[in-house]
Write a protein that holds these residues in place. Sequence first.
Motif, PDB file in Angstrom:
ATOM      1  N   ASN A 150     -35.037  -1.817  40.601  1.00  0.00           N
ATOM      2  CA  ASN A 150     -35.883  -2.217  39.479  1.00  0.00           C
ATOM      3  C   ASN A 150     -37.345  -1.864  39.733  1.00  0.00           C
ATOM      4  N   VAL A 151     -37.811  -2.102  40.939  1.00  0.00           N
ATOM      5  CA  VAL A 151     -39.209  -1.792  41.272  1.00  0.00           C
ATOM      6  C   VAL A 151     -39.450  -0.288  41.234  1.00  0.00           C
ATOM      7  N   PHE A 208     -39.435   1.010  37.657  1.00  0.00           N
ATOM      8  CA  PHE A 208     -40.654   0.600  36.972  1.00  0.00           C
ATOM      9  C   PHE A 208     -41.827   1.477  37.370  1.00  0.00           C
ATOM     10  N   HIS A 210     -38.865  -2.610  32.541  1.00  0.00           N
ATOM     11  CA  HIS A 210     -39.682  -3.805  32.342  1.00  0.00           C
ATOM     12  C   HIS A 210     -40.972  -3.432  31.628  1.00  0.00           C
ATOM     13  N   TRP A 242     -46.208  -5.636  34.733  1.00  0.00           N
ATOM     14  CA  TRP A 242     -46.119  -6.145  36.097  1.00  0.00           C
ATOM     15  C   TRP A 242     -45.593  -7.578  36.147  1.00  0.00           C
ATOM     16  N   HIS A 264     -43.767  -9.170  33.923  1.00  0.00           N
ATOM     17  CA  HIS A 264     -42.359  -9.159  33.503  1.00  0.00           C
ATOM     18  C   HIS A 264     -41.479  -8.809  34.696  1.00  0.00           C
ATOM     19  N   LEU A 265     -41.852  -7.768  35.413  1.00  0.00           N
ATOM     20  CA  LEU A 265     -41.095  -7.339  36.591  1.00  0.00           C
ATOM     21  C   LEU A 265     -41.118  -8.409  37.676  1.00  0.00           C
ATOM     22  N   ASN A 316     -38.986 -11.574  36.841  1.00  0.00           N
ATOM     23  CA  ASN A 316     -37.552 -11.326  36.919  1.00  0.00           C
ATOM     24  C   ASN A 316     -37.082 -11.162  38.360  1.00  0.00           C
ATOM     25  N   GLY A 347     -35.554  -5.044  30.195  1.00  0.00           N
ATOM     26  CA  GLY A 347     -35.665  -6.092  31.194  1.00  0.00           C
ATOM     27  C   GLY A 347     -34.335  -6.481  31.796  1.00  0.00           C
TER      28      GLY A 347
END
Length: 254
Positions: free
Chosen positions: A24-25, A28, A71, A74, A76-77, A80, A128
Amino acid sequence: MFPIRDHNPSGRTPFVTFTLIAVNVIVFLSYWLTLPGEVALGRFFLTWGLVPARIGFGDGYETFVTSMFLHGGWMHLAGNMLFLFIFGDNLEDEMGHLRFALFYLLSGLAAAGLQFAAEPASMIPMVGASGAIAGVMGGYLLLFPKAKVDVLFIFIVFFRILPIPAWIMLGLWFGFQVINGAMAPADVGGVAYWAHAGGFVAGLVLALPLWLRRGGPAFWSRTQGAPPHPEVAYPLVRTRVPRIRRGGGPGPWG
């Protein structure tokens, strides 16, 4: 209320949880730092986010999956990934790595499906990992309802960290999603509340067979409703802000 940690470290390394956080990171950063501006970002979300109206026309089915790894900013990420870090390791420990990965994916698909059903004509792209992570929270609630979760409670200028049972924190969170989903459609609020609620229910249902195999209520009796590992006790940290006594100067350090 905002959870910051639980008191239940997993018994083995949660490789899938860590991998999901890393993916996810990386995803993003790959678009957030490279796209030239908001217009390009909006087009990117329209292409890879889940747009219910587009699905209704029979296009973009792949976005049921791709939207789970996007996402909108920042915070939002970070929010989560914090939720996934807190609740994912214990569930992965109990399910096993591969089953947990499949559980996560199916929860995310169920969340996206309910959001589509709730707002089939919406042109707002849904992005998301919240729906899939809501599934993790639902499974956590079923398996570990009495696990302690430290919650940052904020009320105007008052704030405090309170350890509360998971069933209270997660039950309130789910209730907020249902209430807000009924009162604030995605076209108005910009938050996919029904995706959160759908993922949470899917997580409960998907974790039910495991809970029954473990003995159902007997599993709760054996574990006292918490992960079957020694609980971590976090010591209270004394504040360095001096107390002001009435009619006097600073008192002893609190």
